[in-house]
Every structure is written in C-alpha cells, then in structure tokens.
Design an enzyme around this catalytic site. Structure first.
Site, short mmCIF file in Angstrom:
data_model
loop_
_atom_site.label_atom_id
_atom_site.label_comp_id
_atom_site.label_asym_id
_atom_site.label_seq_id
_atom_site.Cartn_x
_atom_site.Cartn_y
_atom_site.Cartn_z
N ARG A 99 35.38 43.83 33.09
CA ARG A 99 34.79 42.87 34.02
C ARG A 99 35.58 42.78 35.33
O ARG A 99 35.05 42.34 36.33
CB ARG A 99 34.64 41.50 33.35
N GLN A 100 36.83 43.23 35.32
CA GLN A 100 37.58 43.29 36.59
C GLN A 100 37.35 44.70 37.15
O GLN A 100 38.22 45.57 37.12
CB GLN A 100 39.07 43.00 36.35
N ASP A 171 21.47 36.02 34.30
CA ASP A 171 21.65 36.13 35.75
C ASP A 171 21.14 37.49 36.21
O ASP A 171 20.80 38.35 35.39
CB ASP A 171 23.13 35.95 36.15
N LYS A 194 18.86 30.18 40.37
CA LYS A 194 18.97 28.78 40.81
C LYS A 194 17.78 28.43 41.69
O LYS A 194 17.45 29.19 42.61
CB LYS A 194 20.26 28.58 41.61
N THR A 229 28.11 30.92 29.48
CA THR A 229 26.95 31.53 30.16
C THR A 229 25.70 31.42 29.29
O THR A 229 24.64 30.99 29.74
CB THR A 229 27.25 33.03 30.45
C1 R5P Z 1 29.41 38.24 33.13
O1 R5P Z 1 29.22 38.91 34.13
C2 R5P Z 1 29.16 38.78 31.76
O2 R5P Z 1 28.06 39.62 31.74
C3 R5P Z 1 28.98 37.65 30.75
O3 R5P Z 1 27.84 36.90 31.10
C4 R5P Z 1 30.18 36.73 30.72
O4 R5P Z 1 31.37 37.46 30.74
C5 R5P Z 1 30.14 35.85 29.51
O5 R5P Z 1 31.28 35.04 29.50
P1 R5P Z 1 31.27 33.63 28.83
O6 R5P Z 1 30.75 33.79 27.43
O7 R5P Z 1 32.72 33.19 28.86
O8 R5P Z 1 30.41 32.73 29.65
#
Ligand code: R5P
Length: 304
Positions: A99-100, A171, A194, A229
């Site tokens: 993710r980074q 998203d 949103k 999320t």
């Molecule tokens: C974000 O871009 C990823 O696709 C996931 O939505 C995110 O990493 C989920 O993280 P968490 O469960 O902490 O909200």
C-alpha cells in the site's frame, strides 16, 4: 519429470505449499528456522541436494509478522541462490508493504519498491502474488512477475449467501476489482462516492450510479486490516437500503476488533482467500482456496 520441480514450504506458508506440490507432482520440502536470542533469524535448507539443478518454488506469505517475514523471504531466496538451481519462483500470496506504492508525502520511501528490488537482487526469477493492491507496482519487477486475481473466485463463493447481488467497491480505487467480480457472476457494479445534499449540505457516502435499495450487496476490496473501510461501506450500503450484505476481500488481516466492527454492521459473511497465515475460529469468516490457480500459473510459466 516429477522430480524436476521442488516446492519449499517457507516458515510463513499459509498452507498452500503442500497443495501446490501435490498439483504439480513435485517434491515438497521444509526449511529449518530458528531465532537467535538477540532476535536475528537463521534459516537453512536441510538437504540442499534436493533442490540442486531443479526448478524451485518457495511459498512464504507476509502476514502476520510482516517485518520478520520479509527478512525470512529474503534469507530463503539467498539460501536458494547459493545452490545451483535452474529457476527460482517466489510465491508470496500477500505482499506486505504494497500500500506504500508511491510517495504520498515528500520524504517517504516507496516501501514496496525497496523490498521488491531486494528480492530480485537475490536471484528470484519469477514472482507470483495474489490480488496485489495496485498491479502497476509489479512494473518495478518487470517481466516474470504475475498478479493472480481472486475477486472473481470470491464473488462466486459469495453467491452462496446472496441473491441477484450488486457488487460495490468501497471507493473508486477498488472499481476494477468490482468490475472483475461482477463480470464473473454476470451482474452490475458500482462504487461508493461522497455526495453532498444540495439543500442541507449533509455529506453521505452512496453508490455513484446504481440504486441498491432492496438489493443484496457484495462489498469487494483487496484487504481488510482494521475493518474501518468495510464497516463504513456496509453501514452506508445499509443506509442506502441494501438487503443482505456480504463482504469479499482477498487478504483478511482482520486486526484487533475488525471482525466485530464489520459484523456489527449486519454483514452476513466475510469471504477471503487463504493468502495470509492466520486461522479463524469465528462463525462468519470463510476462506476460498487459491492454490489451484497458483499451481496453474506455475505450470504455464515453466511449461510443465
Ligand atoms: C485501501 O486502499 C485498501 O484497498 C483497503 O481498503 C484498506 O487498506 C483497508 O484498511 P482498513 O481495513 O484498515 O480500513
């Protein structure tokens, strides 16, 4: 031919190496691991002659203990590189630090680049991973890297719990995953966006195009870490009138109270793949086996 391929079970194998070895009719071997009193990791391939002049697959995932697991993975790659093998194929079903994948704030590393470069420098020829956060990351590796999709498998599994569902991404970033899942089960898809009420100014999170009122929903994502999320997405889908909600996310880290957080929003089932080395003893998590898909990919790479 059956002995030309060897599958090594890394210390953090999520239970895939034995199935892969069986599918490929290959020898399955373990590694010896210990941790020194000061915390350093020691690894050894007990019988180096078993892998000499062979194609070698090793399986190690990167959760839990992503930092130690990265070190293990690099040490294992180096141990293999020190033996005369034909080709090395790393199967890392969950690639931690993905993710980074860019510099969000000046001064940051691109963590996944740092780690993939280190792996490649240790003579790994092919890299196989599952549902990577952003497939573009693999361009760092170049030829010989493969992202194995999982969303379609998860969506098919989700059909056991929902009726004529719509697939929703939490998203815009997860829209391709939603598209892939929806295609596999021949349905429609959308993502949450949103929206601001023009009169009250109230901001809500709602599907961009599709009216999900009265419909079953599959919420899709690549990873659940803290669950925030997905819990928010489930709450908003419910607010928009969704009936049954099922979550499909490939890598279930489910840190802390993530499971409770999600289930408390009325989610019927959380479906993931067996990409991380974590056992779940809760009622509403089920795992889809990804091993066959990995075996097929290995076969196509080495031409067995
Ligand atoms: C974000 O871009 C990823 O696709 C996931 O939505 C995110 O990493 C989920 O993280 P968490 O469960 O902490 O909200």
């Amino acid at each position: 031919m059956s002995r030309e391929l060897v599958v090594i079970q890394g210390p953090n194998d999520p239970g895939l190496s034995k199935s892969i070895a069986k599918d490929l009719n290959a020898l399955h071997v373990n590694v010896y691991k210990k941790v020194f009193p000061d915390g350093e990791i020691y690894l050894r391939i007990p019988d180096p002659s078993a892998i000499k002049n062979k194609y070698v697959v090793f399986v190690n995932t990167l959760y839990p203990e992503q930092n130690a697991s990265w070190i293990e993975t690099l040490l294992l790659a180096n141990a293999i590189a020190n033996i005369n093998v034909i080709k090395t194929i790393a199967v890392i079903p969950y690639l931690a630090y993905s993710r980074q994948d860019k510099i969000f704030l000046e001064g940051e590393p691109i963590s996944i680049h740092a780690l993939l470069k280190a792996l490649k420098a240790n003579n790994v020829d092919y890299l196989l991973t599952v549902d990577i956060h952003n497939p573009k990351i693999l361009e760092t590796w170049g030829a010989g890297s493969y992202n194995i999709p999982a969303s379609d498998l998860l969506a098919k599994e989700a059909l056991h719990y929902v009726n004529k569902p719509v697939v929703i991404a939490p998203d815009k970033g997860a829209i391709n995953r939603a598209k892939e899942a929806a295609k596999a089960i021949n349905t429609d898809y959308d993502y949450l966006v949103k929206k601001r009420d023009k009169i009250t100014g109230e901001v809500t999170l709602e599907p961009k195009e599709i009216d999900i009122s009265g419909r079953d929903v599959i919420i899709i994502d690549d990873i659940i870490s803290t669950g925030s999320t997905i819990a928010l997405a489930a709450e908003k889908c419910r607010y928009s009138g969704a009936k049954t909600i099922v979550v499909a996310a490939t890598h279930l880290l489910l840190v802390g109270n993530a499971y409770e957080k999600i289930i408390s929003k009325g989610v019927k089932m959380i479906i993931g793949a067996n990409t991380v080395n974590k056992k779940f003893s809760v009622e509403k998590v089920m795992l889809t086996d990804i091993s066959k898909r990995i075996s097929e990919k290995i076969k196509s790479i080495i031409g067995f």
